[in-house]
Motif scaffolding. Sequence first.
Motif, mmCIF file in Angstrom:
data_model
loop_
_atom_site.group_PDB
_atom_site.id
_atom_site.type_symbol
_atom_site.label_atom_id
_atom_site.label_comp_id
_atom_site.label_asym_id
_atom_site.label_seq_id
_atom_site.Cartn_x
_atom_site.Cartn_y
_atom_site.Cartn_z
ATOM 1 N N GLY A 1 32.504 -18.928 8.456
ATOM 2 C CA GLY A 1 32.164 -20.093 7.658
ATOM 3 C C GLY A 1 30.711 -20.512 7.726
ATOM 4 O O GLY A 1 30.263 -21.337 6.916
ATOM 5 N N ARG A 2 29.960 -19.960 8.668
ATOM 6 C CA ARG A 2 28.544 -20.322 8.766
ATOM 7 C C ARG A 2 27.759 -19.742 7.594
ATOM 8 O O ARG A 2 28.027 -18.622 7.165
ATOM 9 C CB ARG A 2 27.944 -19.800 10.070
ATOM 10 C CG ARG A 2 28.377 -20.545 11.314
ATOM 11 C CD ARG A 2 27.635 -19.983 12.518
ATOM 12 N NE ARG A 2 27.995 -18.574 12.752
ATOM 13 C CZ ARG A 2 27.193 -17.686 13.352
ATOM 14 N NH1 ARG A 2 25.978 -18.046 13.740
ATOM 15 N NH2 ARG A 2 27.595 -16.439 13.547
ATOM 16 N N GLN A 3 26.796 -20.506 7.091
ATOM 17 C CA GLN A 3 25.870 -19.996 6.096
ATOM 18 C C GLN A 3 24.527 -19.730 6.774
ATOM 19 O O GLN A 3 24.019 -20.579 7.507
ATOM 20 C CB GLN A 3 25.703 -20.980 4.941
ATOM 21 C CG GLN A 3 26.944 -21.109 4.073
ATOM 22 C CD GLN A 3 26.686 -21.855 2.786
ATOM 23 O OE1 GLN A 3 25.567 -22.256 2.482
ATOM 24 N NE2 GLN A 3 27.734 -22.035 1.996
ATOM 25 N N CYS A 4 23.985 -18.540 6.532
ATOM 26 C CA CYS A 4 22.744 -18.124 7.183
ATOM 27 C C CYS A 4 21.705 -17.767 6.133
ATOM 28 O O CYS A 4 22.018 -17.144 5.117
ATOM 29 C CB CYS A 4 22.999 -16.934 8.101
ATOM 30 S SG CYS A 4 24.146 -17.294 9.454
ATOM 31 N N ARG A 5 20.458 -18.134 6.418
ATOM 32 C CA ARG A 5 19.340 -17.946 5.493
ATOM 33 C C ARG A 5 18.402 -16.898 6.068
ATOM 34 O O ARG A 5 18.003 -16.982 7.234
ATOM 35 C CB ARG A 5 18.624 -19.283 5.316
ATOM 36 C CG ARG A 5 17.431 -19.306 4.387
ATOM 37 C CD ARG A 5 16.934 -20.745 4.288
ATOM 38 N NE ARG A 5 15.810 -20.886 3.367
ATOM 39 C CZ ARG A 5 14.537 -20.881 3.740
ATOM 40 N NH1 ARG A 5 14.224 -20.741 5.026
ATOM 41 N NH2 ARG A 5 13.577 -21.034 2.843
ATOM 42 N N TYR A 6 18.049 -15.899 5.250
ATOM 43 C CA TYR A 6 17.271 -14.773 5.756
ATOM 44 C C TYR A 6 16.024 -14.529 4.911
ATOM 45 O O TYR A 6 16.098 -14.501 3.673
ATOM 46 C CB TYR A 6 18.103 -13.488 5.740
ATOM 47 C CG TYR A 6 19.334 -13.534 6.602
ATOM 48 C CD1 TYR A 6 19.255 -13.326 7.981
ATOM 49 C CD2 TYR A 6 20.588 -13.794 6.043
ATOM 50 C CE1 TYR A 6 20.388 -13.364 8.774
ATOM 51 C CE2 TYR A 6 21.718 -13.830 6.821
ATOM 52 C CZ TYR A 6 21.621 -13.625 8.193
ATOM 53 O OH TYR A 6 22.741 -13.662 8.973
ATOM 54 N N ALA A 7 14.915 -14.286 5.594
ATOM 55 C CA ALA A 7 13.739 -13.723 4.950
ATOM 56 C C ALA A 7 13.877 -12.203 4.945
ATOM 57 O O ALA A 7 14.744 -11.631 5.617
ATOM 58 C CB ALA A 7 12.468 -14.142 5.692
ATOM 59 N N PHE A 8 13.009 -11.530 4.204
ATOM 60 C CA PHE A 8 13.046 -10.084 4.123
ATOM 61 C C PHE A 8 12.865 -9.486 5.520
ATOM 62 O O PHE A 8 12.068 -9.952 6.311
ATOM 63 C CB PHE A 8 11.930 -9.598 3.183
ATOM 64 C CG PHE A 8 11.918 -8.111 2.972
ATOM 65 C CD1 PHE A 8 13.075 -7.445 2.610
ATOM 66 C CD2 PHE A 8 10.752 -7.396 3.151
ATOM 67 C CE1 PHE A 8 13.076 -6.071 2.420
ATOM 68 C CE2 PHE A 8 10.743 -6.021 2.958
ATOM 69 C CZ PHE A 8 11.908 -5.368 2.597
ATOM 70 N N LYS A 9 13.661 -8.464 5.835
ATOM 71 C CA LYS A 9 13.691 -7.742 7.108
ATOM 72 C C LYS A 9 14.457 -8.484 8.185
ATOM 73 O O LYS A 9 14.594 -7.957 9.307
ATOM 74 C CB LYS A 9 12.268 -7.415 7.598
ATOM 75 C CG LYS A 9 11.500 -6.435 6.730
ATOM 76 C CD LYS A 9 12.117 -5.040 6.758
ATOM 77 C CE LYS A 9 11.235 -4.017 6.040
ATOM 78 N NZ LYS A 9 11.833 -2.672 6.017
#
Length: 233
Positions: free
Chosen positions: A219-227
């Motif tokens: 259920g967690r939402q995670c935010r990612y930059a490239f790599k």
Amino acid sequence: MEWKIVHIDETDSTNRWLQEHGDGHDMVVWTDYQTAGKGQGANTWESERGKNLLFSMLYHPHDIPANRQFTISMAISLAIADALGEQIGDVSIKWPNDIYWRNAKICGILIEHRLLGQTIRDTIIGVGINVNQRQFHSDAPNPVSLWQIHGHETQREALLNDILARFTYYINKENKSQYIKMLYRRKGFHPYCDKEGAFMGQLIDVEDDGHLLLAKEDGRQCRYAFKEVQFIT
């Protein structure tokens, strides 16, 4: 948009060539062979001489702020995906801007921005498309070419002109919804890996600045930059 188009037989890198020879105009250089073609980071791009479409675009944006630079990535990704999709179908964009046919990579894009204050002074977009190459010998995990898919030669210059026309169309539009629709693994849960390890994730969104938003099974939402996250195939 008017492009000054230059063809050269060989260079180490079309991106570097434009850095040295580009001027104040929107300009494209394409070549038959690169001795040091670049991918992201330390990656190289395998390409047999005269077989593939290797080009870079020097583009001078009008009033695109630095924090909206991902609009350029979306425009070129959609332009190439459209052009290739008309020929072979089953084309998608693997975030942020690799072009896939099914589960194989047919095109890589490398974008380098130069800033002036809070705006983009100019952008160099390097593109490598596997067109007429019949075999690949590097340890790249999943390359594929147009020839391998449909079994006939493609005229590289005509493909280049098609992509440039489509980029001119997309760069003047709001493209986020179309980009999201074209994304690889857009629906359902799929395997990824981040600094915490492997997980199953579902694509939620790509933010305006290009960050990828995934939902994990817990259920967690995670935010990612490239790599910061990898696709597991």
